[in-house]
Design an enzyme around this catalytic site. Structure first.
Site, PDB file in Angstrom:
ATOM      1  N   ARG A 243       0.948  -1.344  -0.055  1.00 47.35           N
ATOM      2  CA  ARG A 243       0.013   0.026   0.184  1.00 47.35           C
ATOM      3  C   ARG A 243       0.804   1.162  -0.095  1.00 47.35           C
ATOM      4  O   ARG A 243       0.615   2.237  -0.497  1.00 47.35           O
ATOM      5  CB  ARG A 243      -0.898   0.068   1.344  1.00 47.35           C
ATOM      6  CG  ARG A 243      -2.195  -1.108   0.837  1.00 47.35           C
ATOM      7  CD  ARG A 243      -2.918  -1.269   2.171  1.00 47.35           C
ATOM      8  NE  ARG A 243      -3.832  -2.314   1.914  1.00 47.35           N
ATOM      9  CZ  ARG A 243      -4.599  -3.008   2.896  1.00 47.35           C
ATOM     10  NH1 ARG A 243      -4.266  -3.003   4.436  1.00 47.35           N
ATOM     11  NH2 ARG A 243      -5.586  -3.863   2.380  1.00 47.35           N
ATOM     12  N   PHE A 362      -6.785  -0.872  -6.433  1.00 50.32           N
ATOM     13  CA  PHE A 362      -6.079  -2.083  -6.123  1.00 50.32           C
ATOM     14  C   PHE A 362      -5.205  -1.784  -4.764  1.00 50.32           C
ATOM     15  O   PHE A 362      -5.106  -0.757  -4.299  1.00 50.32           O
ATOM     16  CB  PHE A 362      -5.044  -2.385  -7.386  1.00 50.32           C
ATOM     17  CG  PHE A 362      -4.181  -1.437  -7.897  1.00 50.32           C
ATOM     18  CD1 PHE A 362      -3.661  -0.199  -7.303  1.00 50.32           C
ATOM     19  CD2 PHE A 362      -3.712  -1.585  -9.077  1.00 50.32           C
ATOM     20  CE1 PHE A 362      -3.185   0.705  -7.988  1.00 50.32           C
ATOM     21  CE2 PHE A 362      -2.724  -0.572  -9.676  1.00 50.32           C
ATOM     22  CZ  PHE A 362      -2.602   0.408  -9.151  1.00 50.32           C
ATOM     23  N   GLU A 363      -4.492  -2.955  -4.338  1.00 48.73           N
ATOM     24  CA  GLU A 363      -3.967  -3.148  -3.048  1.00 48.73           C
ATOM     25  C   GLU A 363      -4.773  -2.658  -2.016  1.00 48.73           C
ATOM     26  O   GLU A 363      -4.504  -2.060  -1.078  1.00 48.73           O
ATOM     27  CB  GLU A 363      -2.704  -2.139  -2.963  1.00 48.73           C
ATOM     28  CG  GLU A 363      -1.626  -2.495  -3.973  1.00 48.73           C
ATOM     29  CD  GLU A 363      -0.985  -3.613  -3.844  1.00 48.73           C
ATOM     30  OE1 GLU A 363      -1.292  -4.292  -2.898  1.00 48.73           O
ATOM     31  OE2 GLU A 363       0.030  -4.006  -4.662  1.00 48.73           O
ATOM     32  N   GLY A 364      -6.212  -3.138  -2.272  1.00 49.92           N
ATOM     33  CA  GLY A 364      -7.042  -2.804  -1.073  1.00 49.92           C
ATOM     34  C   GLY A 364      -7.987  -1.437  -1.450  1.00 49.92           C
ATOM     35  O   GLY A 364      -7.292  -0.361  -1.577  1.00 49.92           O
TER      36      GLY A 364
END
Length: 379
Positions: A243, A362-364
């Site tokens: 993140r 993306f990445e959460g």
């Protein structure tokens, strides 16, 4: 324009100078053409690897750069300011190396890390599935243990560098429940591994994103990273670092949009004055600059906590949330500064705006980041 950075050492300053030189020479002139034509930049990651830019936060004894995360992220930001797709792929590669470095055996580190960190092997991260994105515990891809290894069967989705990577950090189910997921350093090519057609994305066109179909491909036992059932904790611990990588990429993209808008505002005239001299436009640019500076400050705060060995999960979520929301707003405002011209492909700001959107996902997703942050407050 060059960002006025406060770097911890002269070595870090030299590294940033090297990064800017490589990015200006190798990335900036090629980005628009490859993104327009949706063509892969052959040989570019080998160039970055030879320059030592693909293993910066990892130990020197294994071929890494031995740099603190604070420095690595600023390198990543400089790459993203020239070509976001390449910077995102570099961030994903760094993420894919994390499990071996952190959870691998000494033999695995010695065997794999020199090639991974030197860029000889470029990696992808294979966690998501068609019906298991934010809910990683719901994944169904299986790894069934056999005498000669693990037979992997199932479909993985949204793989950056899919079909191009030399290895994938892959998460598959070896048991039941959230403790039944394991991590593997999977090969990038196998006769029982196929890839779907690259996704037709809004942006980041030069780097493919695909599904992967595993049809019983057997990987050797030495490719299991960590213990069986440890995969989900490995994935989540890696994602905190990932993140931060995306936060740095988003900041670099926003900086590029801000620079383009400022240059245009200083050159374009209306009513006999530069448009930057009109207060309404000047205030818009000021807000854009404040957003970029704030994004950079949040990811650097989280990185410094990580480097100091302090908890940083919440700060990583804050950085990802703040930086990617800022990138979306700054790139949108950059299009506004350009007016009608900004809506055309003649200028890069329309591409920046399209590229910014995925960074909120993306990445959460940023909704997941808010969930992570709120849970820490509840505790």
């Amino acid at each position: 324009m060059a960002v006025d950075r406060l770097l911890p050492t002269e070595e870090a300053e030299d590294l940033l100078d090297l990064t800017r030189a490589i990015a200006d020479r190798e990335l900036a002139p090629r980005a628009a053409g490859h993104e327009r034509d949706e063509t892969y930049p052959e040989g570019l990651f080998a160039t970055l690897g030879r320059a030592g830019l693909l293993g910066l936060p990892y130990p020197e004894e294994y071929g890494g750069g031995g740099q603190p995360y604070e420095v690595y992220l600023q390198v990543l930001e400089e790459l993203a300011a020239r070509w976001a797709a390449v910077a995102v792929a570099a961030s994903v590669h760094t993420l894919a190396c994390y499990p071996v470095d952190t959870y691998g055996t000494e033999e695995q580190r010695a065997t794999w890390l020199p090639r991974l960190l030197g860029g000889e092997l470029v990696g992808g991260y294979s966690l998501s599935e068609p019906h298991a994105g934010s809910d990683a515990a719901a994944l169904t891809c299986k790894a069934v243990k056999h005498e000669d290894g693990y037979a992997i069967t199932g479909t993985k989705a949204w793989i950056t560098h899919g079909g191009r990577a030399d290895f994938y950090t892959l998460f598959a189910r070896t048991g039941e429940g959230s403790r039944g997921i394991s991590c593997f350093l999977a090969p990038g090519r196998h006769e029982l591994l196929t890839f779907g057609k690259p996704e037709q994305k809004m942006g980041l066109h030069a780097i493919p994103t695909t599904t992967a179909h595993w049809d019983g491909a057997v990987v050797s036992p030495d490719r299991l990273v960590g213990a069986e059932g440890q995969g989900l904790s490995i994935a989540f611990s890696a994602l905190d670092s990932g993140r931060l990588g995306i936060a740095a990429c988003a900041t670099g993209l926003a900086q590029a949009a801000l620079d383009a808008a400022v240059d245009y505002a200083n050159e374009r005239t209306t009513f006999g004055r530069r448009i930057v001299d009109h207060q309404g436009l000047g205030f818009l640019l000021a807000d854009m600059a404040a957003a970029v500076d704030s994004a950079r400050a949040t990811y650097l705060d989280a990185a410094r906590r990580r480097d100091a060995g302090r908890p940083y999960s919440r700060q990583a979520s804050v950085a990802k949330l703040v930086a990617t929301d800022a990138a979306m707003k700054v790139t949108t405002d950059a299009v506004q500064v350009f007016g009608g011209a900004g809506y055309t492909r003649e200028f890069p700001v329309e591409r920046y705006m399209r590229e910014a959107k995925i960074m909120q996902i993306f990445e959460g997703t940023n909704q997941i980041q808010r969930l992570v942050i709120s849970r820490t407050l509840a505790r």
